[in-house]
Design an enzyme around this catalytic site. Structure first.
Site, mmCIF file in Angstrom:
data_model
loop_
_atom_site.group_PDB
_atom_site.id
_atom_site.type_symbol
_atom_site.label_atom_id
_atom_site.label_comp_id
_atom_site.label_asym_id
_atom_site.label_seq_id
_atom_site.Cartn_x
_atom_site.Cartn_y
_atom_site.Cartn_z
ATOM 1 C CB ALA A 67 5.190 8.029 -5.993
ATOM 2 N N GLY A 112 6.312 4.263 -2.523
ATOM 3 C CA GLY A 112 6.934 5.047 -1.846
ATOM 4 C C GLY A 112 6.871 5.189 -0.475
ATOM 5 C CD GLU A 115 10.585 3.059 -3.076
ATOM 6 O OE1 GLU A 115 9.691 3.722 -3.449
ATOM 7 O OE2 GLU A 115 11.654 2.904 -3.984
ATOM 8 C CD GLU A 135 7.074 0.788 -6.258
ATOM 9 O OE1 GLU A 135 6.790 -0.644 -5.780
ATOM 10 O OE2 GLU A 135 7.074 1.634 -5.232
HETATM 11 N N1 COA Z 1 -1.361 8.149 -5.832
HETATM 12 C C1 COA Z 1 -2.667 8.749 -6.070
HETATM 13 N N2 COA Z 1 -3.907 8.687 -5.538
HETATM 14 C C2 COA Z 1 -3.856 7.465 -4.751
HETATM 15 C C3 COA Z 1 -2.891 6.673 -4.438
HETATM 16 C C4 COA Z 1 -1.468 6.885 -5.064
HETATM 17 N N3 COA Z 1 -0.432 6.182 -4.891
HETATM 18 N N4 COA Z 1 -3.179 5.589 -3.658
HETATM 19 C C5 COA Z 1 -4.698 5.871 -3.452
HETATM 20 N N5 COA Z 1 -4.874 6.763 -4.147
HETATM 21 C C6 COA Z 1 -6.249 7.525 -4.011
HETATM 22 C C7 COA Z 1 -7.236 6.861 -5.048
HETATM 23 O O1 COA Z 1 -7.125 6.983 -6.475
HETATM 24 C C8 COA Z 1 -8.422 7.037 -4.322
HETATM 25 O O2 COA Z 1 -8.768 8.339 -4.898
HETATM 26 P P1 COA Z 1 -10.286 8.934 -5.409
HETATM 27 O O3 COA Z 1 -11.301 8.819 -4.199
HETATM 28 O O4 COA Z 1 -10.090 10.322 -5.717
HETATM 29 O O5 COA Z 1 -10.787 7.864 -6.399
HETATM 30 C C9 COA Z 1 -8.353 7.490 -2.896
HETATM 31 O O6 COA Z 1 -6.842 7.410 -2.788
HETATM 32 C C10 COA Z 1 -8.799 6.274 -1.912
HETATM 33 O O7 COA Z 1 -8.089 5.003 -2.579
HETATM 34 P P2 COA Z 1 -8.927 3.613 -3.185
HETATM 35 O O8 COA Z 1 -8.148 3.113 -4.274
HETATM 36 O O9 COA Z 1 -10.241 4.055 -3.490
HETATM 37 O O10 COA Z 1 -9.057 2.951 -1.648
HETATM 38 P P3 COA Z 1 -8.886 1.517 -1.555
HETATM 39 O O11 COA Z 1 -9.264 1.105 -0.017
HETATM 40 O O12 COA Z 1 -9.893 0.812 -2.429
HETATM 41 O O13 COA Z 1 -7.537 0.571 -1.936
HETATM 42 C C11 COA Z 1 -5.085 0.875 -2.018
HETATM 43 C C12 COA Z 1 -6.387 1.162 -1.232
HETATM 44 C C13 COA Z 1 -3.848 1.519 -1.343
HETATM 45 C C14 COA Z 1 -5.027 -0.555 -1.844
HETATM 46 C C15 COA Z 1 -5.160 1.249 -3.415
HETATM 47 O O14 COA Z 1 -5.558 2.722 -3.369
HETATM 48 C C16 COA Z 1 -3.777 1.305 -4.168
HETATM 49 O O15 COA Z 1 -3.768 0.111 -4.728
HETATM 50 N N6 COA Z 1 -3.341 2.483 -4.307
HETATM 51 C C17 COA Z 1 -2.061 2.644 -5.126
HETATM 52 C C18 COA Z 1 -0.783 1.824 -4.497
HETATM 53 C C19 COA Z 1 0.463 1.937 -5.438
HETATM 54 O O16 COA Z 1 0.475 1.394 -6.624
HETATM 55 N N7 COA Z 1 1.463 2.528 -4.764
HETATM 56 C C20 COA Z 1 2.822 2.649 -5.685
HETATM 57 C C21 COA Z 1 2.623 3.920 -6.356
HETATM 58 S S1 COA Z 1 4.218 4.219 -7.230
#
Ligand code: COA
Length: 260
Positions: A67, A112, A115, A135
Site C-alpha cells: 500500500a 498489499g 496480498e 507491515e
Molecule cells: N509506498 C510508498 N512509496 C513507496 C513504497 C510504498 N509501499 N515502496 C517504495 N516506495 C517508494 C520509495 O519511497 C521511493 O520513493 P522516492 O524515490 O520518492 O524516495 C521509491 O518508491 C523507490 O523505493 P526505494 O526504497 O528507494 O527502493 P529500494 O530499491 O531501495 O527498496 C523496497 C525497495 C521495496 C525494498 C523498499 O522501497 C520498501 O521497503 N518499500 C516498502 C515496502 C513495505 O513496507 N510495504 C508494505 C506497505 S504497508
C-alpha cells in the site's frame, strides 16, 4: 471517476492485461489505484469478449511494493478500518471473479502487493521476485486479507514467521511453499506461461470454471477472520509504534519501536 492513470489496461485476444503503473513508487497501491482496480473488475463481469485477466506491475523491479505508505502514515482507528475493508472488498472481487485472474509477479511483491497476488487465482513469478509481508516494520499488520490468505496458502507456522519477522523470501522458496505456481527467469517467459494456462482454460466450459472459483473459495471462506483483521489493523494505528514505523520509512531511517 476520471480516466484510469495508475493502471494500464489492454485487451488482446480475449485477455485483459492489467499493469499497475507507478513504476517510480514501486507500483505502490495508492487509494486511487485501488479505486481504478475496483472499476476494472466491476466492468469485467459484463464484458463478454474478455475471458481472463493477467495482472502485473510496470517495469522489472516491482509487482507492487505494498500500500502507498505516504497515504497510510496518517490513519486513525476509524478510517484505518475502512481502509482495510475497502482493500478487502476489492481483493474479494478479484478472488471471486468467474474469469481466471493470474498474477505475474515481477520483482518486489510486498505487503498489499503480496496480498493482491494472493487474491488472484494463480501466481507466476519471475526469478527476481521477492515476497513478504513487512507491515510489522511499520507498526501495523497486513490489512487487505493477508493474515487470512497467507495462512491458508502456506500454513500457520510459515505465515506467522513471515508476518512476524517481515522477512522477504525469493521466488523459488515461495514456490516451494505453495505461494507461487511457477517461476521463470524473465517477465516475458512468465507472461507466456500465464497465456498458455489461460489458453488451456479457454478450451474448458466457462460455467464450470466459474463454479470451480466459487467452490475453491468456499473452502477458504473466512469472513470472521477478515473482520478480525480489519479491526486489528485499525487498533494498530492508535499506537505510537505505527507513527514511528511509517515516519521512519518516509524519513528513510530505522524505526525505534517502544511497544506503545
Ligand atoms: N509506498 C510508498 N512509496 C513507496 C513504497 C510504498 N509501499 N515502496 C517504495 N516506495 C517508494 C520509495 O519511497 C521511493 O520513493 P522516492 O524515490 O520518492 O524516495 C521509491 O518508491 C523507490 O523505493 P526505494 O526504497 O528507494 O527502493 P529500494 O530499491 O531501495 O527498496 C523496497 C525497495 C521495496 C525494498 C523498499 O522501497 C520498501 O521497503 N518499500 C516498502 C515496502 C513495505 O513496507 N510495504 C508494505 C506497505 S504497508
Amino acid at each position: 471517476m476520471t480516466e484510469p492513470v495508475n493502471i494500464i489496461s489492454e485487451e488482446n485476444n480475449g485477455i485483459l492485461y492489467l499493469t499497475i503503473n507507478r513504476e517510480d513508487k514501486m507500483n505502490a497501491l495508492s487509494f486511487s489505484t485501488l479505486e481504478e482496480l475496483k472499476l476494472v473488475f466491476e466492468q469485467l463481469m459484463d464484458n463478454k469478449s474478455i475471458k481472463a485477466v493477467i495482472l502485473t506491475g510496470a517495469g522489472e523491479k516491482a509487482f507492487v511494493a505494498g500500500a502507498d505508505i505516504t497515504e497510510i502514515a496518517s490513519l486513525n482507528e476509524v478510517n484505518a478500518r475502512k481502509f482495510a475493508e475497502f482493500g478487502q472488498e476489492i481483493f474479494a472481487m478479484i478472488e471471486n471473479c468467474h474469469k481466471p485472474v493470474l498474477a505475474v509477479t515481477n520483482g518486489y511483491t510486498l505487503g498489499g502487493g503480496c496480498e493482491l497476488a494472493m487474491a488472484c487465482h494463480m501466481r507466476i513469478a519471475t526469478a527476481n521476485a521477492k515476497f513478504g509481508q513487512p507491515e510489522v516494520n511499520l507498526g501495523i499488520i497486513p490489512g487487505y486479507g493477508g493474515t487470512q490468505r497467507l495462512t491458508l496458502l502456506v500454513g500457520r507456522g510459515k505465515a506467522n514467521e513471515l508476518m512476524m519477522t517481515g522477512d522477504m523470501i525469493g521466488a523459488e522458496e515461495a514456490k516451494s511453499l505453495g505461494l507461487v505456481n511457477h517461476v521463470f527467469p524473465t517477465k516475458e517467459e512468465a507472461i507466456a506461461c500465464a497465456e498458455a494456462i489461460v489458453e488451456k482454460i479457454r478450451s474448458k466450459a466457462p460455467l464450470a470454471i466459474g463454479m470451480i472459483v466459487d467452490c475453491v473459495n468456499a473452502v477458504f471462506s473466512q469472513e470472521n477472520g477478515y473482520q478480525t483483521e480489519a479491526n486489528s489493523f485499525a487498533r494498530c494505528v492508535k499506537s505510537g509504534d505505527y507513527k514511528e514505523g511509517t515516519s521512519a520509512f518516509l524519513e528513510k531511517r530505522k524505526p525505534i519501536f517502544r511497544g506503545e
